[in-house]
Design a protein around this motif. Structure first.
Motif, short mmCIF file in Angstrom:
data_model
loop_
_atom_site.label_atom_id
_atom_site.label_comp_id
_atom_site.label_asym_id
_atom_site.label_seq_id
_atom_site.Cartn_x
_atom_site.Cartn_y
_atom_site.Cartn_z
N LEU A 1 0.83 -1.21 0.00
CA LEU A 1 0.00 0.00 0.00
C LEU A 1 0.86 1.26 0.00
O LEU A 1 0.61 2.21 -0.76
CB LEU A 1 -0.94 -0.01 1.21
CG LEU A 1 -1.87 1.21 1.33
CD1 LEU A 1 -2.73 1.37 0.09
CD2 LEU A 1 -2.75 1.08 2.56
N TYR A 2 1.89 1.29 0.82
CA TYR A 2 2.77 2.46 0.84
C TYR A 2 3.51 2.61 -0.48
O TYR A 2 3.75 3.74 -0.95
CB TYR A 2 3.76 2.36 1.99
CG TYR A 2 3.27 3.01 3.27
CD1 TYR A 2 3.44 4.37 3.48
CD2 TYR A 2 2.65 2.27 4.25
CE1 TYR A 2 2.99 4.97 4.65
CE2 TYR A 2 2.20 2.86 5.43
CZ TYR A 2 2.38 4.21 5.61
OH TYR A 2 1.92 4.80 6.77
N ALA A 3 3.90 1.51 -1.09
CA ALA A 3 4.57 1.60 -2.39
C ALA A 3 3.65 2.22 -3.44
O ALA A 3 4.07 3.07 -4.24
CB ALA A 3 5.03 0.21 -2.85
N ALA A 4 2.38 1.82 -3.43
CA ALA A 4 1.42 2.41 -4.37
C ALA A 4 1.21 3.89 -4.07
O ALA A 4 1.11 4.71 -5.00
CB ALA A 4 0.09 1.66 -4.28
N ALA A 5 1.14 4.26 -2.79
CA ALA A 5 0.98 5.67 -2.42
C ALA A 5 2.18 6.49 -2.86
O ALA A 5 2.05 7.61 -3.36
CB ALA A 5 0.76 5.80 -0.91
N LEU A 6 3.38 5.94 -2.70
CA LEU A 6 4.60 6.63 -3.13
C LEU A 6 4.64 6.78 -4.64
O LEU A 6 5.05 7.83 -5.17
CB LEU A 6 5.83 5.87 -2.64
CG LEU A 6 6.15 5.99 -1.15
CD1 LEU A 6 7.12 4.90 -0.72
CD2 LEU A 6 6.72 7.37 -0.82
#
Length: 525
Positions: free
Chosen positions: A68-73
């Motif tokens: 999820l954080y990778a997608a947000a980044l």
């Protein structure tokens, strides 16, 4: 394995420091790669240590948090904002805090992770530098610091009772003379972080103020810190506490259904989605409450809570990102991908058959089926899906009325979001198959499918009737004008303090005005 985990966590720390200080060209777009070592170590298998550990609770949650954080980044990196680098660095700070919570092996490290998460989330909320963001940041900081202070007291008591190691904490709380007090502090402190009613108001306020990727991680991962805290510290399976269990179940159910009113009476689609998160976290809090009151159901409830958290984090985080994905790519060549991904995520949140929500809600219903409460918990659970459906319909109506599809061509931001949309469903089913007994995984028969479908159909029918009545002009006039500010109870308290301070009210910006001064539907973040 422990030293590998330490090295893996050090990578996003270093990248975050560089992004917040120097921000060389190209590093912002490469920021998602900083999470690859953490995900890789997580996939290697369980690990135990004095400070850090990867167990059956932390591993699946860490995997989804990393994705999820990778997608947000990746989505953030596609922004034209001059301050994108600092936002990416703060996202990495928040990730490190959340990851530390998930892999902590002792109470002190766990509490340190909570504090780092608080700092990262607070700075992310403030990042737009608008009046709305500053006000939302103040409210969040007050509640988050109060939460951390309460938890610090609880942790001191837990450690004094012999629960320094998290593996020993539940038994230590159960045996402690002040066990009831400790449980009350844990429910309060982690309840704030989990946005559980009536401690939920910060989430809708912050969703309305933060950028879309930040809102996605707030709803998808930050609120899960509270859930993990309950699973790590509460005496689940060690001692029956029906009193506290009933309190949590009642609060959770009130929140799960009460969010419908403020979630519908808003003009901001992200606020509707935030209230949907509050309702879903109420669902999870109910599962924890059942485990707290019935020790023989604790093991099944813990496994169910983790499966549900993985589903909800991926699906809700992706659905909130869909607001910006639509604004950026919805009118371009990737329109079909955007619509398809949003449909998958929406069906997952409502619990439609074959989606990740179907397996998560089925396992929850099976886990709490024998709960010894006055209210038949399993009888009311399907209607949580009805509430979710109504809130998603409201968000869709608002987005369609005020949003404008963007013509951007497909890029890494879009494909990372698409992976999140599909991966959340596939990952939840795989986790259920590998982890849960066969009888707790839903089948593909007509009866099971109908059990998952009818609450959604009920919600769609109610929404259709309301929309038809609105078009016919037969709804009361107040339904067109009455709006409840994001945060409801917290907003009312905050306005009271504003009045007492200077005689005026620091009112939130109109929901039709974007957090950065633009209008809804324009990617000016």
């Amino acid at each position: 394995m422990t030293w590998l985990l330490l090295v893996a966590l050090a990578v996003p720390v270093v990248v975050a420091v560089v992004l917040l200080t120097r921000a060389p060209d190209g590093l912002v777009r490469a920021a998602p790669l900083a999470l690859v070592p953490v995900v890789a170590v997580d996939l290697l298998g369980p690990a135990g240590g004095v400070v850090l550990r990867l167990d059956l609770v932390g591993r699946p949650l860490l995997l989804f948090v990393g994705v999820l954080y990778a997608a947000a980044l990746a989505l953030t990196a596609r922004s034209a904002d001059a301050r994108t680098a600092s936002r990416s660095g703060l996202l990495l700070v928040a990730f490190v805090g959340t990851a530390t919570v998930l892999v902590a092996a002792d109470a002190v490290t766990f509490l340190a992770g909570c504090v780092v998460t608080t700092v990262g989330a607070h700075r992310l909320i403030l990042h737009p530098r608008t009046v709305t963001a500053r006000r939302a940041g103040r409210l969040y900081l007050v509640l988050a610091v109060a939460s951390d202070a309460v938890l610090a007291v609880a942790v001191v008591l837990v450690v004094a009772a012999g629960g320094l190691r998290l593996a020993d904490a539940p038994a230590a709380v159960a045996a402690a003379p002040a066990g009831g007090v400790i449980v009350g502090l844990l429910l309060l402190g982690f309840g704030i972080k989990a946005a559980t009613f009536p401690l939920h108001g910060w989430l809708p306020i912050d969703e309305a103020a933060a950028s879309v990727p930040v809102g996605a991680v707030l709803s998808g991962t930050v609120v899960k810190v509270g859930l993990v805290g309950w699973l790590r510290f509460l005496p689940l399976g060690h001692e029956a506490m029906p009193g506290w269990g009933t309190v949590l179940v009642v609060a959770a159910l009130v929140g799960a259904f009460g969010v419908l009113v403020p979630g519908v009476l808003t003009d901001d689609p992200e606020v509707s989605l935030a209230y949907s998160t509050v309702g879903q976290m109420g669902f999870l809090a109910m599962v924890v409450g059942v485990a707290l009151g019935a020790p023989d159901l604790a093991e099944a409830c813990v496994l169910t809570a983790v499966v549900y958290a993985v589903h909800h984090g991926m699906a809700k985080g992706g659905l909130i990102m869909a607001v910006e994905v639509w604004e950026r790519y919805g009118a371009g060549r990737a329109r079909a991908v955007v619509l398809g991904g949003a449909l998958v995520l929406g069906l997952a949140i409502t619990g439609a058959p074959l989606g990740s929500g179907a397996v998560a809600k089925y396992t929850a219903k099976r886990a709490v089926g024998d709960a010894p409460f006055l209210v038949d918990v399993t009888a009311v659970l399907p209607f949580v899906a009805t509430v979710s459906t109504l809130l998603l319909v409201r968000a869709l109506v608002l987005l369609r009325a005020s949003g404008h599809a963007g013509p951007a061509d497909p890029d890494a931001g879009l494909w990372s979001w698409a992976v999140l949309a599909v991966g959340g469903t596939v990952g939840t089913w795989v986790l259920a198959w590998l982890w849960l007994p066969p009888e707790k995984v839903p089948g593909l028969d007509a009866v099971t499918a109908w059990g998952a479908a009818w609450p959604i159909l009920l919600g769609l029918a109610v929404a259709g009737l309301v929309l038809a009545a609105a078009r016919a002009g037969v709804l009361p006039a107040w339904t067109r004008t009455l709006r409840i500010p994001a945060g409801d109870l917290l907003e009312a308290v905050a306005r009271g303090f504003d009045r007492s301070a200077d005689g005026s009210v620091d009112r939130p910006v109109d929901a039709r005005t974007r957090r950065d001064g633009g209008t809804i539907g324009r990617s000016t973040r």
